[in-house]
Design a protein around this motif. Structure first.
Motif, mmCIF file in Angstrom:
data_model
loop_
_atom_site.group_PDB
_atom_site.id
_atom_site.type_symbol
_atom_site.label_atom_id
_atom_site.label_comp_id
_atom_site.label_asym_id
_atom_site.label_seq_id
_atom_site.Cartn_x
_atom_site.Cartn_y
_atom_site.Cartn_z
ATOM 1 N N GLN A 36 0.819 -1.208 0.000
ATOM 2 C CA GLN A 36 0.000 0.000 0.000
ATOM 3 C C GLN A 36 0.855 1.260 0.000
ATOM 4 O O GLN A 36 0.322 2.360 -0.020
ATOM 5 N N ARG A 37 2.172 1.070 0.033
ATOM 6 C CA ARG A 37 3.059 2.228 0.074
ATOM 7 C C ARG A 37 4.293 1.971 -0.779
ATOM 8 O O ARG A 37 4.624 0.839 -1.089
ATOM 9 N N GLN A 38 4.957 3.022 -1.129
ATOM 10 C CA GLN A 38 6.212 2.940 -1.868
ATOM 11 C C GLN A 38 7.345 2.717 -0.861
ATOM 12 O O GLN A 38 7.342 3.287 0.221
ATOM 13 N N ILE A 39 8.318 1.878 -1.216
ATOM 14 C CA ILE A 39 9.454 1.590 -0.355
ATOM 15 C C ILE A 39 10.699 2.073 -1.080
ATOM 16 O O ILE A 39 10.942 1.680 -2.221
ATOM 17 N N GLU A 40 11.486 2.909 -0.428
ATOM 18 C CA GLU A 40 12.669 3.471 -1.077
ATOM 19 C C GLU A 40 13.875 3.305 -0.164
ATOM 20 O O GLU A 40 13.801 3.611 1.021
ATOM 21 N N ILE A 50 9.319 -6.255 0.708
ATOM 22 C CA ILE A 50 8.458 -5.522 -0.220
ATOM 23 C C ILE A 50 7.001 -5.830 0.060
ATOM 24 O O ILE A 50 6.177 -4.947 0.218
ATOM 25 N N VAL A 51 6.667 -7.126 0.109
ATOM 26 C CA VAL A 51 5.271 -7.537 0.250
ATOM 27 C C VAL A 51 5.222 -8.894 0.950
ATOM 28 O O VAL A 51 6.165 -9.690 0.860
ATOM 29 N N GLU A 52 4.115 -9.139 1.676
ATOM 30 C CA GLU A 52 3.966 -10.399 2.392
ATOM 31 C C GLU A 52 2.505 -10.831 2.384
ATOM 32 O O GLU A 52 1.606 -10.015 2.171
ATOM 33 N N ALA A 53 2.306 -12.134 2.617
ATOM 34 C CA ALA A 53 0.961 -12.695 2.760
ATOM 35 C C ALA A 53 1.098 -13.976 3.572
ATOM 36 O O ALA A 53 2.158 -14.610 3.575
ATOM 37 N N GLN A 54 0.018 -14.372 4.243
ATOM 38 C CA GLN A 54 0.054 -15.613 5.009
ATOM 39 C C GLN A 54 -1.072 -16.533 4.563
ATOM 40 O O GLN A 54 -2.119 -16.088 4.106
ATOM 41 N N ILE A 71 7.260 -3.791 -9.277
ATOM 42 C CA ILE A 71 7.748 -2.732 -10.161
ATOM 43 C C ILE A 71 8.818 -1.993 -9.375
ATOM 44 O O ILE A 71 8.555 -1.461 -8.297
ATOM 45 N N MET A 72 10.035 -2.036 -9.911
ATOM 46 C CA MET A 72 11.176 -1.422 -9.235
ATOM 47 C C MET A 72 11.663 -0.228 -10.038
ATOM 48 O O MET A 72 11.671 -0.251 -11.267
ATOM 49 N N GLY A 73 12.094 0.778 -9.312
ATOM 50 C CA GLY A 73 12.711 1.936 -9.929
ATOM 51 C C GLY A 73 14.123 2.100 -9.419
ATOM 52 O O GLY A 73 14.440 1.732 -8.291
ATOM 53 N N HIS A 74 14.988 2.634 -10.271
ATOM 54 C CA HIS A 74 16.376 2.886 -9.882
ATOM 55 C C HIS A 74 16.773 4.277 -10.329
ATOM 56 O O HIS A 74 16.501 4.684 -11.456
ATOM 57 N N ARG A 75 17.412 4.983 -9.425
ATOM 58 C CA ARG A 75 17.965 6.302 -9.744
ATOM 59 C C ARG A 75 19.462 6.244 -9.489
ATOM 60 O O ARG A 75 19.903 5.866 -8.409
ATOM 61 N N ASP A 76 20.256 6.608 -10.480
ATOM 62 C CA ASP A 76 21.713 6.589 -10.366
ATOM 63 C C ASP A 76 22.165 7.872 -9.676
ATOM 64 O O ASP A 76 22.203 8.931 -10.272
ATOM 65 N N ASP A 77 22.498 7.755 -8.396
ATOM 66 C CA ASP A 77 22.926 8.911 -7.621
ATOM 67 C C ASP A 77 24.428 9.168 -7.727
ATOM 68 O O ASP A 77 24.912 10.196 -7.284
ATOM 69 N N TYR A 78 25.179 8.204 -8.272
ATOM 70 C CA TYR A 78 26.633 8.288 -8.211
ATOM 71 C C TYR A 78 27.325 8.193 -9.559
ATOM 72 O O TYR A 78 28.530 8.010 -9.615
ATOM 73 N N SER A 79 26.589 8.248 -10.643
ATOM 74 C CA SER A 79 27.152 8.120 -11.994
ATOM 75 C C SER A 79 27.894 6.805 -12.196
ATOM 76 O O SER A 79 28.891 6.735 -12.894
ATOM 77 N N LEU A 80 27.395 5.724 -11.559
ATOM 78 C CA LEU A 80 28.015 4.407 -11.727
ATOM 79 C C LEU A 80 27.426 3.662 -12.912
ATOM 80 O O LEU A 80 27.958 2.651 -13.324
ATOM 81 N N SER A 81 26.341 4.100 -13.415
ATOM 82 C CA SER A 81 25.633 3.644 -14.617
ATOM 83 C C SER A 81 25.020 2.256 -14.557
ATOM 84 O O SER A 81 23.988 2.044 -15.142
ATOM 85 N N ARG A 146 13.601 1.883 -5.573
ATOM 86 C CA ARG A 146 12.230 2.163 -5.148
ATOM 87 C C ARG A 146 11.325 1.008 -5.587
ATOM 88 O O ARG A 146 11.263 0.674 -6.759
ATOM 89 N N ALA A 147 10.642 0.388 -4.614
ATOM 90 C CA ALA A 147 9.591 -0.593 -4.922
ATOM 91 C C ALA A 147 8.284 0.183 -4.931
ATOM 92 O O ALA A 147 7.922 0.808 -3.933
ATOM 93 N N GLN A 148 7.592 0.157 -6.042
ATOM 94 C CA GLN A 148 6.382 0.950 -6.197
ATOM 95 C C GLN A 148 5.212 0.376 -5.404
ATOM 96 O O GLN A 148 5.137 -0.829 -5.172
ATOM 97 N N ARG A 149 4.293 1.223 -5.032
ATOM 98 C CA ARG A 149 3.048 0.795 -4.400
ATOM 99 C C ARG A 149 2.303 -0.111 -5.386
ATOM 100 O O ARG A 149 2.318 0.134 -6.585
ATOM 101 N N GLY A 150 1.687 -1.157 -4.903
ATOM 102 C CA GLY A 150 0.942 -2.073 -5.768
ATOM 103 C C GLY A 150 1.699 -3.350 -6.104
ATOM 104 O O GLY A 150 1.170 -4.218 -6.784
#
Length: 160
Positions: A36-40, A50-54, A71-81, A146-150
């Protein structure tokens, strides 16, 4: 004729399904978990959930088909490419499977690029106790992930 499993059928012919058992290979139940939330995270020395169920299996010898979609997002903060990420399934504290995925060739400093991942396995927990399944990730230390909500996990009990 009308009726439900585990109850008597009314009408003609009279059939009692109160003791009916699903056939081998049948799906007995399905459980679904969703974030239900974004994880960064940008730094972590351990796996992040990221997510769980029982699920509480009906049969001791059931198989549990576990299917995670993220759905994962990546931002290059260090120019490591180039960055990569490792996903893993756990049942309780037991590691079931680990998969490393190539990630980003994102050369756009401070901009996110997104990908979808799917990971499926079959587990045999061996009991009718309630089991908590978790899908987790651990990035290398290149940028922000970033793991997207959903993001979701589906648990399907399959009769042996």
């Amino acid at each position: 004729m009308t009726g439900e499993i585990n109850s008597a059928v009314t009408g003609s012919p009279a059939i009692n399904l109160s003791n009916a058992e699903p056939a081998s290979g049948s799906v007995v139940q399905v459980v679904f978990g969703r974030t239900q939330r974004q994880i960064e995270i940008s730094q972590s020395s351990s796996y992040v959930m990221i997510v769980e169920a029982q699920i509480t299996p009906r049969y001791n010898n059931s198989r549990i088909l576990i299917d995670a979609n993220v759905i994962m997002g990546h931002r290059d903060d260090y120019s490591l490419s180039h960055a990569w990420i490792v996903f893993r399934f756990e049942r309780g504290s037991t590691i079931l499977d680990t998969e490393m995925y190539g990630g980003s060739d994102n050369d756009n400093l401070n901009q996110y690029a997104y990908w979808g991942y799917n990971h499926s396995i079959i587990d045999i927990p061996g009991s009718t106790s309630t089991h908590l399944y978790k899908y987790m990730f651990h990035p290398n230390y290149s940028g922000t992930w970033r793991a997207q909500r959903g993001c979701n996990i589906k648990l399907m009990e399959i009769k042996a």
